[in-house]
Design an enzyme around this catalytic site. Structure first.
Site, PDB file in Angstrom:
ATOM      1  N   SER A 261       0.845  -1.186   0.000  1.00  0.00           N
ATOM      2  CA  SER A 261       0.000   0.000   0.000  1.00  0.00           C
ATOM      3  C   SER A 261       0.881   1.237   0.000  1.00  0.00           C
ATOM      4  O   SER A 261       2.049   1.195   0.393  1.00  0.00           O
ATOM      5  CB  SER A 261      -0.882   0.027   1.249  1.00  0.00           C
ATOM      6  OG  SER A 261      -0.106   0.313   2.407  1.00  0.00           O
ATOM      7  N   ASP A 262       0.315   2.340  -0.466  1.00  0.00           N
ATOM      8  CA  ASP A 262       0.925   3.612  -0.117  1.00  0.00           C
ATOM      9  C   ASP A 262       0.657   3.811   1.368  1.00  0.00           C
ATOM     10  O   ASP A 262      -0.145   3.093   1.979  1.00  0.00           O
ATOM     11  CB  ASP A 262       0.343   4.745  -0.959  1.00  0.00           C
ATOM     12  CG  ASP A 262       1.303   5.927  -1.092  1.00  0.00           C
ATOM     13  OD1 ASP A 262       2.162   6.104  -0.211  1.00  0.00           O
ATOM     14  OD2 ASP A 262       1.206   6.678  -2.077  1.00  0.00           O
ATOM     15  N   TRP A 263       1.324   4.782   1.950  1.00  0.00           N
ATOM     16  CA  TRP A 263       1.259   4.929   3.401  1.00  0.00           C
ATOM     17  C   TRP A 263      -0.121   5.437   3.817  1.00  0.00           C
ATOM     18  O   TRP A 263      -0.435   6.617   3.725  1.00  0.00           O
ATOM     19  CB  TRP A 263       2.378   5.847   3.856  1.00  0.00           C
ATOM     20  CG  TRP A 263       3.640   5.125   4.240  1.00  0.00           C
ATOM     21  CD1 TRP A 263       4.296   5.229   5.432  1.00  0.00           C
ATOM     22  CD2 TRP A 263       4.391   4.165   3.467  1.00  0.00           C
ATOM     23  NE1 TRP A 263       5.409   4.397   5.436  1.00  0.00           N
ATOM     24  CE2 TRP A 263       5.485   3.735   4.260  1.00  0.00           C
ATOM     25  CE3 TRP A 263       4.236   3.613   2.205  1.00  0.00           C
ATOM     26  CZ2 TRP A 263       6.414   2.796   3.820  1.00  0.00           C
ATOM     27  CZ3 TRP A 263       5.159   2.672   1.760  1.00  0.00           C
ATOM     28  CH2 TRP A 263       6.224   2.276   2.551  1.00  0.00           C
TER      29      TRP A 263
END
Length: 742
Positions: A261-263
């Site tokens: 995932s992106d953060w």
């Protein structure tokens, strides 16, 4: 021209010879699957779940009893980010001042595949030296909207150019024993409402424009990891999107690595479990803001009773609780762990494998940074002013960007350079004691700052007193780089408010040009800017982007003729914002009346595909870039093959200066059952030539060069017929035309 480096390598074809698709490089990730299966059998369910979510700001997993270390990541796309610490509080006295490479849009402007590899190799070696396993780059989202604050991190508006450069970047990183992470998948083309905008587009636009770069990264580059984006796509968050992750990425393309995932881009435990999210990162940032929707968690464990914030991730205790209740979920978790372990084996993290030692901020890395800047800076206009003569006695450098360091700005792409040569310093280093170099800022970088009459008057006085003026202005990364809330213009989390030069620079530039016509305007920034107010009066204009730690030296080398500019625009510069297709045809930043929805009504007509098809004159065309020499194109020959063609021509340097030309090959379908763009880039070669030298350039066009995506048939189609093959120096500067019947 002294100091100009000529490539000695053979001119290669832009696509593999013959029509077959190259072997999928993803297969290499599966060579240790038997070992991985053995490890999976030894793991408890709790240990498996531990492997699929973060345990600190940039690390995850780790099972000490099985000899499995944690896996560590780091931004960013043009340098290894300063240490953030396990808790985002930084690391005292960290050795984290490294190489600041020019931004990715500068790399794209080189149109040089070999430099893409060298660029990636620098990142890989420096990540290795810093003990990082995954470098969070490259960023390859299509530059659709000129206002997107993160365009500086991306490559181009054109999917073919992206595809050609991303492969080298990835191989450069991964040949050093570090995993690359291509991002942000998919349709993340703006920062405004990036976390909740729901993007819709036609399947044809998705396939022809927005996916090819990612497909090349996966199948040709063999990228080990991929990052999901924040936005929704057709109603479902992209990071946990069944169509994008399961059907396309892992199904059609055969991706064997891990999706992270992106953060903070995971939103639902069951969606993440079922729809291809393998590693959840950064949800602690969302938890700290108190915006996690507990109803989207499958866990019955009250979050208030969980002491470790990382256990509160969607793929942590919630996933464990769900799998205990429904054992059918365990194979999904196994697949995620398998993918994480594949990356760990490929990154030489397992079984005592030796890692390469890496190298950090070496003279060789600094030379690569300078080389990328020298080939990436674009000469947009030259009415005989450039190169400047070194016999000049007084040079006025004007513009706040001439002294502003840029490495620390932009958001998560921030880099702490060991040093950074600004434009002013570079010019001083170039001229030494042979000339007087003065400086006037002309404007101030500060909130709500407009044209300042006193600063303009000081700049005009400096201009009048000088033989020549080098104006260094353009855009910027924000105000105070230490504060995320100060991100502005070219930075993560924000889009530019408009396409105008900030801080009243138009008024300043016009005043300086009036005071001294021998003025070179140097623009810095992440993409197009509106220069229509004064471009007609300027005798010389350069686009320098964000040129990295050696940018000042590279710029000075070009200004004074040590290096012949060879950069070409990877994006179209519109005359005004309203001319851009995202604004003219599409929806930006959202559907009118609904800030959380957006339809890409510009469809496949992104960038030059729109300008050329709809006959809209740009300020500077895609592929445009001037040289201090001239090139002659002749002897074009287009030979048909089996659903393919080979393009050959002779290019001659007809001037007195060594230089490089990017020969661009576009294809136009004379008749089709669907509407197609006027022309599409399908090949290019950068050829280096001494004065008077000629070379034969060969470009292979395979089946992909002639196809379009048929929504009716749900597949790529090559319709038999006649195709024009257009060869030129930009999309608007076609020198030779041939055709082929397939």
């Amino acid at each position: 021209m002294a100091g100009y480096s000529l490539a000695q390598t053979k001119v290669a074809s832009s696509l593999p010879k013959g029509a077959p698709t190259p072997a999928n490089k993803q297969a290499a990730l599966t060579v240790n699957d038997s070992k991985i299966e053995a490890l999976l059998k030894k793991m408890t369910l709790e240990e498996k779940v531990k492997m699929i979510h973060a345990n600190s700001a940039f690390a995850a997993g780790g099972i000490p009893r099985l000899g499995i270390p944690e896996i560590g990541t780091s931004d960013g796309p043009h340098g290894v980010r300063p240490e953030q610490g396990r808790d985002w509080k930084g690391v005292k006295d960290a050795n984290d001042a490294g190489t600041y490479l020019p931004t990715n849009n500068t790399l794209a402007s080189t149109w040089n595949r070999a430099l893409g590899y060298e660029y990636g190799a620098v990142l890989g070696r420096e990540a290795n030296a810093r003990g990082k396993d995954i470098i969070l780059g490259p960023g390859i989202n299509i530059i659709r909207a000129p206002l997107n604050g993160r365009n500086f991190e991306y490559l181009s508006e054109d999917p073919f150019l992206i595809s050609q450069l991303v492969v080298g970047y990835i191989k450069g990183v991964q040949d050093q024993g570090v995993s690359a992470c291509v991002k942000h998948f998919a349709a993340n083309n703006q920062e405004v409402h990036r976390g909740d905008i729901d993007v819709n587009m036609s399947e044809r636009a998705l396939r022809e424009i927005y996916l090819p770069g990612f497909q090349a990264a996966v199948q040709q580059g063999g990228v080990h990891t991929l990052m999901g984006s924040y936005n929704k796509f057709r109603g479902q968050y992209a990071t946990e999107n069944a169509y994008l992750m399961n059907d396309v990425l892992k199904g059609e393309w055969g991706f064997k690595g891990l999706v992270m995932s992106d953060w903070g881009s995971v939103h639902n435990t069951m969606d993440a479990l079922r729809n291809g999210t393998d590693l959840e990162m950064g949800t602690d940032l969302v938890l700290s803001r108190g915006t996690v929707d507990q109803s989207a968690s499958a866990s019955t464990v009250p979050l208030a009773t969980v002491k470790n914030v990382y256990d509160r991730f969607y793929l942590a205790d919630a996933a464990l609780d769900a799998a205990r209740k429904d054992p059918k979920l365990v194979p999904l978790i196994d697949d995620k762990v398998r993918r994480v372990l594949r990356v760990m084996y490929a990154t030489n993290m397992m079984d005592g494998a030796k890692r390469k030692p890496g190298a950090y901020n070496t003279p060789e890395h600094q030379a690569t940074a300078r080389k990328v800047a020298e080939e990436g800076i674009v000469l947009l206009k030259n009415d005989g002013l450039l190169p400047l003569k070194k016999t000049v006695k007084t040079v006025a450098v004007i513009g706040a960007n001439a002294t502003r360091e840029t490495g620390g700005g932009g958001g998560s792409a921030q880099v702490k350079p060991k040093y950074e040569i600004t434009a002013l310093q570079g010019i001083k280093d170039e001229l030494g004691t042979s000339a007087t170099v003065t400086f006037a800022p002309g404007y101030k970088i500060a909130r709500d700052q407009k044209a300042d009459p006193q600063l303009i008057a000081e700049a005009v006085a400096a201009a009048k007193a000088a033989d020549v003026v080098v104006y260094v202005g353009g855009s910027f990364h924000g105000y105070d780089y230490r504060s995320w809330g100060d991100n502005a213009y070219d930075a993560e989390g924000v889009d530019k408010p408009d396409l105008q030069l900030p801080f009243g620079q138009d008024e300043l530039v016009q005043a300086v040009l009036a005071a001294n016509p021998n003025t070179v305007v140097v623009l810095m920034g992440g993409g197009p800017i509106d220069v229509s107010a004064w471009a007609g009066q300027a005798r010389g204009i350069l686009e320098a982007w964000y040129p990295g730690m050696e940018g000042g030296h590279a710029l000075a080398n070009i200004l004074f003729g040590d290096v012949n500019p060879s950069g070409k625009l990877p994006v179209t510069f519109p005359v005004k914002l309203e001319d851009s297709p995202a604004h003219k045809l599409g929806e930006y930043p959202s559907t009118p009346g609904n800030p959380l929805k957006q339809t890409y009504k510009d469809d496949i007509y992104v960038g030059y595909r729109y300008f050329d098809t709809y006959k809209v004159a740009p300020q500077f065309a895609f592929g445009h870039g001037l040289s201090y020499t001239t090139f002659k194109y002749d002897q074009l020959n287009v030979t048909p093959g089996s659903k393919s063609a080979t393009v050959k021509l002779k290019v001659t340097n007809t001037g007195k200066t060594a230089g490089a030309e990017v020969v661009q090959v576009y294809v136009h379908d004379q008749q089709a059952s669907v509407k197609r763009p006027e022309k599409e880039l399908k090949g290019f070669e950068k050829v280096f030539l001494q004065p008077g030298e000629s070379k034969t350039v060969t470009v292979a066009l395979n089946t992909n060069a002639f196809q379009f995506y048929s929504e009716a048939k749900k597949q790529w189609v090559l319709e038999p017929g006649k195709f024009d093959v257009l060869v030129g120096s930009s999309s608007r500067d076609i020198r030779l035309t041939g055709n082929v019947t397939l």
